[in-house]
Design a protein around this motif. Sequence first.
Motif, PDB file in Angstrom:
ATOM      1  N   HIS A  30      32.530  53.663  52.183  1.00  0.00           N
ATOM      2  CA  HIS A  30      32.883  52.081  51.308  1.00  0.00           C
ATOM      3  C   HIS A  30      34.025  51.784  52.973  1.00  0.00           C
ATOM      4  O   HIS A  30      34.508  50.542  53.324  1.00  0.00           O
ATOM      5  CB  HIS A  30      33.516  52.050  50.582  1.00  0.00           C
ATOM      6  CG  HIS A  30      33.291  52.999  49.672  1.00  0.00           C
ATOM      7  ND1 HIS A  30      32.169  52.389  48.632  1.00  0.00           N
ATOM      8  CD2 HIS A  30      33.763  53.282  48.248  1.00  0.00           C
ATOM      9  CE1 HIS A  30      32.055  52.652  47.521  1.00  0.00           C
ATOM     10  NE2 HIS A  30      32.842  53.239  47.004  1.00  0.00           N
ATOM     11  N   ARG A  44      45.657  45.640  49.990  1.00  0.00           N
ATOM     12  CA  ARG A  44      45.822  47.134  51.544  1.00  0.00           C
ATOM     13  C   ARG A  44      46.180  48.049  50.378  1.00  0.00           C
ATOM     14  O   ARG A  44      45.594  49.024  50.524  1.00  0.00           O
ATOM     15  CB  ARG A  44      47.510  46.731  51.695  1.00  0.00           C
ATOM     16  CG  ARG A  44      47.201  45.529  52.887  1.00  0.00           C
ATOM     17  CD  ARG A  44      47.940  45.776  53.702  1.00  0.00           C
ATOM     18  NE  ARG A  44      47.975  44.098  55.229  1.00  0.00           N
ATOM     19  CZ  ARG A  44      49.426  44.098  55.437  1.00  0.00           C
ATOM     20  NH1 ARG A  44      50.166  44.520  55.646  1.00  0.00           N
ATOM     21  NH2 ARG A  44      49.153  43.611  56.999  1.00  0.00           N
ATOM     22  N   THR A  78      33.698  43.927  49.614  1.00  0.00           N
ATOM     23  CA  THR A  78      34.649  43.475  50.103  1.00  0.00           C
ATOM     24  C   THR A  78      35.024  41.713  50.221  1.00  0.00           C
ATOM     25  O   THR A  78      35.884  41.487  50.245  1.00  0.00           O
ATOM     26  CB  THR A  78      33.570  42.853  51.945  1.00  0.00           C
ATOM     27  OG1 THR A  78      32.953  44.748  52.139  1.00  0.00           O
ATOM     28  CG2 THR A  78      34.104  42.310  52.737  1.00  0.00           C
ATOM     29  N   LEU A  90      43.990  49.550  58.129  1.00  0.00           N
ATOM     30  CA  LEU A  90      44.384  49.794  56.716  1.00  0.00           C
ATOM     31  C   LEU A  90      45.413  49.006  56.273  1.00  0.00           C
ATOM     32  O   LEU A  90      45.987  47.854  55.527  1.00  0.00           O
ATOM     33  CB  LEU A  90      43.471  50.357  55.122  1.00  0.00           C
ATOM     34  CG  LEU A  90      41.744  50.304  55.840  1.00  0.00           C
ATOM     35  CD1 LEU A  90      41.781  51.132  54.902  1.00  0.00           C
ATOM     36  CD2 LEU A  90      40.960  49.086  55.590  1.00  0.00           C
ATOM     37  N   LEU A 128      38.455  42.550  47.794  1.00  0.00           N
ATOM     38  CA  LEU A 128      39.582  42.171  48.784  1.00  0.00           C
ATOM     39  C   LEU A 128      39.807  40.944  50.071  1.00  0.00           C
ATOM     40  O   LEU A 128      41.095  40.773  49.630  1.00  0.00           O
ATOM     41  CB  LEU A 128      39.005  43.783  49.374  1.00  0.00           C
ATOM     42  CG  LEU A 128      39.226  44.723  49.302  1.00  0.00           C
ATOM     43  CD1 LEU A 128      38.796  45.865  49.967  1.00  0.00           C
ATOM     44  CD2 LEU A 128      40.315  45.135  48.528  1.00  0.00           C
ATOM     45  N   LEU A 150      35.213  48.214  53.349  1.00  0.00           N
ATOM     46  CA  LEU A 150      37.220  48.397  53.916  1.00  0.00           C
ATOM     47  C   LEU A 150      37.664  47.295  54.627  1.00  0.00           C
ATOM     48  O   LEU A 150      37.943  46.447  54.893  1.00  0.00           O
ATOM     49  CB  LEU A 150      37.566  49.428  53.516  1.00  0.00           C
ATOM     50  CG  LEU A 150      37.521  49.986  52.081  1.00  0.00           C
ATOM     51  CD1 LEU A 150      37.710  51.343  52.326  1.00  0.00           C
ATOM     52  CD2 LEU A 150      37.763  48.782  51.126  1.00  0.00           C
ATOM     53  N   ALA A 178      42.796  48.959  49.050  1.00  0.00           N
ATOM     54  CA  ALA A 178      41.943  49.496  49.981  1.00  0.00           C
ATOM     55  C   ALA A 178      42.628  51.331  50.279  1.00  0.00           C
ATOM     56  O   ALA A 178      41.377  51.772  50.345  1.00  0.00           O
ATOM     57  CB  ALA A 178      42.088  48.296  50.880  1.00  0.00           C
TER      58      ALA A 178
END
Length: 519
Positions: free
Chosen positions: A437, A503, A487, A422, A490, A441, A506
């Motif tokens: 999650h 980032r 999702t 991530l 992001l 992610l 997340a």
Amino acid sequence: MRIKSILLILASTAWPVFAQDQQQDQPLSAIDWLTVQRIAPPLVMLPDQNPVAQSAAVPDIDVQPLDAPGISGVGLLPSSVTGLPPNLWRGSDEATIITTLDRLQTRRPSVPALTGLLHILMLAEADPPSSATGDALLHARVNLLHQHGLVAPAEALMERIGTLTPQLFDLAFDLALLTASDEALCALLGDMPNLTTDLPTRIWCATRSGDYPHAMTIYQTGVALGQLSDLDTELLLRFLDPEYSEDVAPMQPPVRPTPLQFRLFEAIGEALPTTPLPLPFAVVELSGDAGWRAQLQAAERLARVGAIDANQLLGVYTAQKPAASGGIWDRVAALQKLETALGSGNAAAISTALEQVWPQMRAAGLLVPFSHLFAAQLQDIPLGQRAQDIATTAGLLTDSYETVGQQLANNPNARLAFLGSLATGSPPGSIPADLPHASALAAAWTASPQAPAMLAGLPAENRLGEALLHAIQLFESGAAGDDADLTDALRALRAFGLEDTARRAALQLAILDMEGARR
């Protein structure tokens, strides 16, 4: 100084950078016409036309820069600082934006990265919606900052306006009461009495100027006409008549006092504790006048939501030595022990202190500010394995998250390897089954970033600010359990050029969920 402190606060969270056109090498203000010499045309009188001026007196002239936003678009942070375009709100419906902001006053983002993004949107200088009239959007922006505990930035934003309307005056006065800077507004009210119809405000300001007879006249008139609430009637009487106040029992404190009621209770010697009150009141305690414990509690509340920066929190934590144990005192002692261990350079002592303080910070919801304070110092110390994992996790919550993440590609700890993916924006090789999650992610980086259909076209319609607010709401829906929304949120942030914010958000969600499961 106000703006400098605001930048420090925002720098401790996430700083969004909107993807600018790669060919745009010059700043937005470096445009050709600024360098062209402009010559005023000569004054020409048409035949048989008489001059229209009735006197030679110089008229009053209002001056405003040609590119200055309207009152609802005033801000502290220009586009050159935020990276956000000036047309942030121009195509949006003002009522829609205000409704969304009202909702976000109490439903704050669950991760600091998005809290920081929201606050920057509120402070950004940008054109208001084309349909906007008056100051409604500015009021909503300032009020959100106020409710989130950013009282000083909100007050600084109000100072940029110039002429206050009655609606903005009342809000500015609430802010000034919390920072004890209301004297200037009281003086302004003396010159412009139409700025407010609130009688307690007028009474308070009359006493600030020393005109107690006038204050009592306003009070008696308000009581006779039934224009004061029962609480204000009793509270103001005790304030105006100290002898009466000495002969009666203490008042029952209200559940949600106004800033003025809070100051009145303080003035009559019955100061209210701020811990059970809404977040903005915590700002009052930062002076430390009510004692170190109250200051600690206030600093923790404000740091938890990004209203003060980590260094301010550290300053309060290290102001004294704890004289008691349990609760907040154990947390202070643990942090001070880590500071001492770092000063000694003893790796074993640092490992022990870190293992003790991390759970304390986790329980207080202060992992992110703690990480900003200490993660950099911990990265090159040969710590024990458990302490090393904590230091790595802390590093992922800081500005150096990508550098830390690059070192985790082959880490045997599946969770840390996932977090490393991530941090570097790479599709994870595997997804830990026990990490909440995780699949949602990971999905945000398994394909090219593309905003959901309902948001994708908004930036082209000069509605980027609205799109970002929707992305924040989608993220919150996702954090509450809807993986598809997480999702989408992001991917939207990435598609809009906020890769760094995506980032950070997340990582923070994954780490805070992971650490929350250990409580």
